[in-house]
Design an enzyme around this catalytic site. Sequence first.
Site: not given
Length: 190
Positions: A13, A87
């Site tokens: 994304a 992350e």
Amino acid sequence: MAKLYFYYASMNAGKSSSLLQADFNYRERGMRTMVWTAAIDTRSGAMVKSRIGLEAEAHTYAPTTDLWAKVIAAHDSEAIDCVLLDEAQFLSKEQVWQLARLADEAGIPVLCYGLRTDFQGELFPGSSVLLGIADALVELKAVCDCGRKATMNLRVDGSGKPVNEGAQTEIGGNDRYVALCRKHFSEALQ
């Protein structure tokens, strides 16, 4: 007032691209940033890399890293204007609270980017806490093959067949994961 942000999405994304753009924007204005990524993801080393070719050096964090202490030590030597963390799904509960403390007590904006859910539709620990306490939640959009918004991460094996069992964390990119809408994710697992 500084805030804790959580930018979340499925795979592919543009989370890392968005982080790198934000980092560029701060630096272009002469501000100092501190970029972090998870040590568990060894594909790029101590770098945040996007699929479109953008990259930046980063500090790495492990489950035992005290992010509050590391950022404050750097901030004490030269002011940090923003912390950007890629992350974020791999953060521990304690680390998310450390990042919230950076925003609340040190006045440093913290921008976290990560997956919301794993390949089974379950929340990651870091994502769960971020969804609960972040000041701002921003969903970035990926697209399913059908054109709908992709919200799920389908894990596939080496031959492209769906996988629905295994460890929550298995590092990989397009070779291991496919972003799909919920309908097509469910159909793929049936």
